[in-house]
Design a protein around this motif. Sequence first.
Motif, PDB file in Angstrom:
ATOM      1  N   SER A  35      38.529  75.403   7.928  1.00 51.28           N
ATOM      2  CA  SER A  35      38.045  75.232   9.290  1.00 51.28           C
ATOM      3  C   SER A  35      38.903  74.230  10.041  1.00 51.28           C
ATOM      4  N   LYS A  36      38.565  74.035  11.305  1.00 57.30           N
ATOM      5  CA  LYS A  36      39.298  73.057  12.107  1.00 57.30           C
ATOM      6  C   LYS A  36      39.133  71.650  11.551  1.00 57.30           C
ATOM      7  N   TYR A  37      38.057  71.398  10.846  1.00 59.74           N
ATOM      8  CA  TYR A  37      37.831  70.064  10.293  1.00 59.74           C
ATOM      9  C   TYR A  37      38.667  69.842   9.035  1.00 59.74           C
ATOM     10  N   GLN A  41      42.211  66.588  11.391  1.00 59.81           N
ATOM     11  CA  GLN A  41      41.635  66.004  12.592  1.00 59.81           C
ATOM     12  C   GLN A  41      42.560  64.904  13.095  1.00 59.81           C
ATOM     13  N   LEU A  63      48.267  69.917  18.153  1.00 63.97           N
ATOM     14  CA  LEU A  63      47.597  71.189  17.923  1.00 63.97           C
ATOM     15  C   LEU A  63      48.603  72.305  17.647  1.00 63.97           C
ATOM     16  N   ARG A  69      41.632  69.911  14.796  1.00 59.40           N
ATOM     17  CA  ARG A  69      40.710  69.311  15.761  1.00 59.40           C
ATOM     18  C   ARG A  69      41.397  68.124  16.408  1.00 59.40           C
ATOM     19  N   SER A  71      41.034  64.820  19.162  1.00 57.14           N
ATOM     20  CA  SER A  71      40.305  63.889  20.014  1.00 57.14           C
ATOM     21  C   SER A  71      41.322  62.997  20.710  1.00 57.14           C
ATOM     22  N   GLU A  88      40.959  71.829  24.863  1.00 57.10           N
ATOM     23  CA  GLU A  88      40.843  71.885  23.407  1.00 57.10           C
ATOM     24  C   GLU A  88      40.442  70.552  22.790  1.00 57.10           C
ATOM     25  N   CYS A  89      40.415  69.478  23.594  1.00 55.24           N
ATOM     26  CA  CYS A  89      40.156  68.143  23.042  1.00 55.24           C
ATOM     27  C   CYS A  89      38.771  67.640  23.410  1.00 55.24           C
ATOM     28  N   GLU A 114      35.119  58.275  15.609  1.00 51.80           N
ATOM     29  CA  GLU A 114      36.333  59.093  15.562  1.00 51.80           C
ATOM     30  C   GLU A 114      37.333  58.534  14.552  1.00 51.80           C
ATOM     31  N   THR A 118      38.964  60.678  11.431  1.00 54.17           N
ATOM     32  CA  THR A 118      40.273  61.242  11.748  1.00 54.17           C
ATOM     33  C   THR A 118      41.178  61.242  10.522  1.00 54.17           C
TER      34      THR A 118
END
Length: 304
Positions: A35-37, A41, A63, A69, A71, A88-89, A114, A118
């Motif tokens: 997944s994106k996680y 991140q 990205l 993911r 932030s 996307e952020c 975060e 991260t």
Amino acid sequence: MAEVPEGARGGTRRAPRLVTPHVLDQWPLPEPSGSKYSRGQALVVGGARRTPGGVLLAGRSALRMGAGRLSVAVAESVAQHVAVALPECGATGLAEDEHGSVTGVGAGSELAKELDRTDALLVGPGLDGAEGSARLLTELVAELPRGTPVVLDAYGVTVLPQVDKATSGGLRDRLVLTPNSGELARLLGQDEVADEDVVEGALQVSRQYGAVVGCGTWVVSERRIWQITTGDTGLGTSGSGDVVAGATLGLLSRGATPVQALVWGKHVHAAAGDDLVMTHGRVGYLASELAAHLPRVLRSLRGN
């Protein structure tokens, strides 16, 4: 993962390893999956009111290099605009002064959640004040888990001599620096660094801060020197350094080591410029266009 690919060990530290597609083929990146996680991140912190674009370029580049993911954290007055410009952020607003410069006050507590999750942190794009940048870096490092890699760019780099030893020492062996020659000179306490002295200067900084240093066509660590063999003058365009820093961040978040992430990131950035020469000529393409070309170059190198 090894710091250097097979066949790169041995030789003197001052004999550079030339970075070519063949070398990178022998040094594969961590395979993206999940997944994106789980894929990575990434967190970018910077962006004064006048200059939020650096965060946009760096975040987009992260990205494009495969981070799952993203932030970002920027001056409070532009956080909403950045969130719209880069949908996307997730965007967090940071305390700023009357001029729109990030002060760093409360940044650690504001970003604690975060920072805890991260996989890689970039500090510096778009910052415009030394005092606030130094406070920002100090607060972030105090909250950042010990193993999380950190990229410092622009003001994030040049304030290193101003932060306390607990902060700079806490970054050793997980730190990537991406200074231009002027920023390298400031790290060394000099007015300028001649082209022929960049490697020695970068090596001095690498030893002092326990960092991998990328400046111009060079990537320098205490163990080895690498030289990028592609790219042209068009790479010297506004925002290009933010693309390099973001590309490196994206690879770090995927699990690449600091040396590998910077070597791959700088090569892919330069090769993206070569791609753009075909349509725009040697000069005239934009940093945002470099970012858009990163996945194509990465795919050609079997990095995805």
